[in-house]
Scaffold this motif. Structure first.
Motif, PDB file in Angstrom:
ATOM      1  N   ASP A 136       0.847  -1.194   0.000  1.00  0.00           N
ATOM      2  CA  ASP A 136       0.000   0.000   0.000  1.00  0.00           C
ATOM      3  C   ASP A 136       0.882   1.243   0.000  1.00  0.00           C
ATOM      4  O   ASP A 136       1.458   1.608   1.022  1.00  0.00           O
ATOM      5  CB  ASP A 136      -0.916  -0.016   1.221  1.00  0.00           C
ATOM      6  N   GLY A 137       0.974   1.914  -1.137  1.00  0.00           N
ATOM      7  CA  GLY A 137       1.817   3.084  -1.254  1.00  0.00           C
ATOM      8  C   GLY A 137       1.326   4.296  -0.498  1.00  0.00           C
ATOM      9  O   GLY A 137       2.053   5.288  -0.378  1.00  0.00           O
ATOM     10  N   ALA A 138       0.104   4.249   0.017  1.00  0.00           N
ATOM     11  CA  ALA A 138      -0.404   5.345   0.850  1.00  0.00           C
ATOM     12  C   ALA A 138      -0.036   5.153   2.315  1.00  0.00           C
ATOM     13  O   ALA A 138      -0.198   6.070   3.119  1.00  0.00           O
ATOM     14  CB  ALA A 138      -1.917   5.467   0.704  1.00  0.00           C
ATOM     15  N   HIS A 139       0.437   3.947   2.654  1.00  0.00           N
ATOM     16  CA  HIS A 139       0.800   3.647   4.042  1.00  0.00           C
ATOM     17  C   HIS A 139       2.133   2.902   4.066  1.00  0.00           C
ATOM     18  O   HIS A 139       2.268   1.867   4.717  1.00  0.00           O
ATOM     19  CB  HIS A 139      -0.294   2.811   4.724  1.00  0.00           C
ATOM     20  N   LEU A 176       5.436   7.108   6.757  1.00  0.00           N
ATOM     21  CA  LEU A 176       5.994   7.258   8.102  1.00  0.00           C
ATOM     22  C   LEU A 176       6.959   8.441   8.159  1.00  0.00           C
ATOM     23  O   LEU A 176       6.964   9.198   9.138  1.00  0.00           O
ATOM     24  CB  LEU A 176       6.728   5.978   8.523  1.00  0.00           C
ATOM     25  N   GLU A 177       7.765   8.610   7.116  1.00  0.00           N
ATOM     26  CA  GLU A 177       8.718   9.729   7.090  1.00  0.00           C
ATOM     27  C   GLU A 177       7.997  11.073   7.081  1.00  0.00           C
ATOM     28  O   GLU A 177       8.404  12.013   7.775  1.00  0.00           O
ATOM     29  CB  GLU A 177       9.618   9.600   5.862  1.00  0.00           C
ATOM     30  N   ARG A 178       6.910  11.160   6.312  1.00  0.00           N
ATOM     31  CA  ARG A 178       6.161  12.421   6.271  1.00  0.00           C
ATOM     32  C   ARG A 178       5.484  12.702   7.608  1.00  0.00           C
ATOM     33  O   ARG A 178       5.472  13.843   8.087  1.00  0.00           O
ATOM     34  CB  ARG A 178       5.119  12.384   5.148  1.00  0.00           C
ATOM     35  N   PHE A 210      -6.779   9.468  -4.234  1.00  0.00           N
ATOM     36  CA  PHE A 210      -7.041   8.841  -5.533  1.00  0.00           C
ATOM     37  C   PHE A 210      -6.225   7.566  -5.723  1.00  0.00           C
ATOM     38  O   PHE A 210      -6.677   6.631  -6.396  1.00  0.00           O
ATOM     39  CB  PHE A 210      -6.811   9.849  -6.655  1.00  0.00           C
ATOM     40  N   TYR A 211      -5.051   7.505  -5.110  1.00  0.00           N
ATOM     41  CA  TYR A 211      -4.281   6.252  -5.135  1.00  0.00           C
ATOM     42  C   TYR A 211      -5.078   5.141  -4.454  1.00  0.00           C
ATOM     43  O   TYR A 211      -5.226   4.031  -4.988  1.00  0.00           O
ATOM     44  CB  TYR A 211      -2.940   6.457  -4.427  1.00  0.00           C
ATOM     45  N   THR A 212      -5.614   5.435  -3.274  1.00  0.00           N
ATOM     46  CA  THR A 212      -6.378   4.438  -2.523  1.00  0.00           C
ATOM     47  C   THR A 212      -7.653   4.057  -3.266  1.00  0.00           C
ATOM     48  O   THR A 212      -8.036   2.880  -3.306  1.00  0.00           O
ATOM     49  CB  THR A 212      -6.709   4.967  -1.120  1.00  0.00           C
TER      50      THR A 212
END
Length: 215
Positions: free
Chosen positions: A25-28, A33-35, A142-144
């Motif tokens: 999951d590229g949203a999580h 975490l870095e952001r 929109f990714y999700t």
């Protein structure tokens, strides 16, 4: 010198990140975490709190992930809190500090609906929600939606004036259903200030997209 994105707790990140599973999951993922850590550092600089507890909370807040469209989604933060307890016990942390981290993690989630009991919990919740709004929040939305197979919007009623909002079916519905409401729930003064700045991007995008599709 600690060159880790999680400085000055690069060693803690080295110990905890192997347990992190993003499940593709590229949203999580780790960049999330870095952001969130950058947001948390910015809030902590004004609000105070225990930075080590905050670092552990950020690193572990998504250590158990449940898909957005799962009926078990509301349990994700509790499951992550339980896993965090186990991982910090292995590292020899004292129980009161472990419980502060676990409490922060359990209360960070919008779905859980829990008010944070500690300053670190309030900062974590604000830092995580900041990543859900603004330009990054739009991209994540929109990714999700794409991962869930959602449509961009309802072609019949994009605003949802005559139908219930359904953000599992229509990505644009997620703005009035959740994202545009987040600004009112920030826990710290610094978080609220940062949220208001990002809120403008959300509102402008939402209204701009509706204008483009003729709604």
């Amino acid at each position: 010198m600690d060159s880790s994105p999680f400085s000055p707790y690069g060693e803690l990140a080295h110990q905890l990140l192997p347990s992190f599973q993003s499940a593709g999951d590229g949203a999580h993922d780790v960049s999330h975490l870095e952001r969130v850590w950058r947001n948390a550092r910015a809030i902590h600089a004004e609000e105070g709190g225990d930075l080590e507890l905050l670092a552990a909370s950020v690193l572990l807040h998504d250590c158990v992930q449940v898909p957005k469209n799962s009926p078990l989604r509301d349990t994700a933060s509790r499951l992550a809190a339980d896993e965090a307890r186990k991982l910090l016990q292995i590292l020899g942390w004292e129980k009161p500090r472990i419980e502060t981290v676990a409490g922060a993690i359990e209360s960070h989630s919008y779905s859980a609906g829990i008010t944070p009991a500690s300053l670190e919990g309030r900062i974590l919740q604000d830092a995580d929600r900041l990543d859900a709004i603004g330009m990054t929040g739009i991209a994540r939305c929109f990714y999700t939606a794409g991962r869930m197979g959602s449509s961009l919007y309802s072609p019949i009623d994009p605003r949802g004036d005559t139908r219930p909002l359904d953000d599992r079916q229509f990505a644009l519905d997620h703005f009035p259903r959740k994202l545009l409401k987040l600004v009112d729930g920030f826990q710290t003064a610094t978080g609220r200030h940062l949220a208001r700045q990002r809120q403008r991007a959300l509102q402008e995008f939402y209204e701009g997209m509706l204008a483009e599709i003729g709604s």
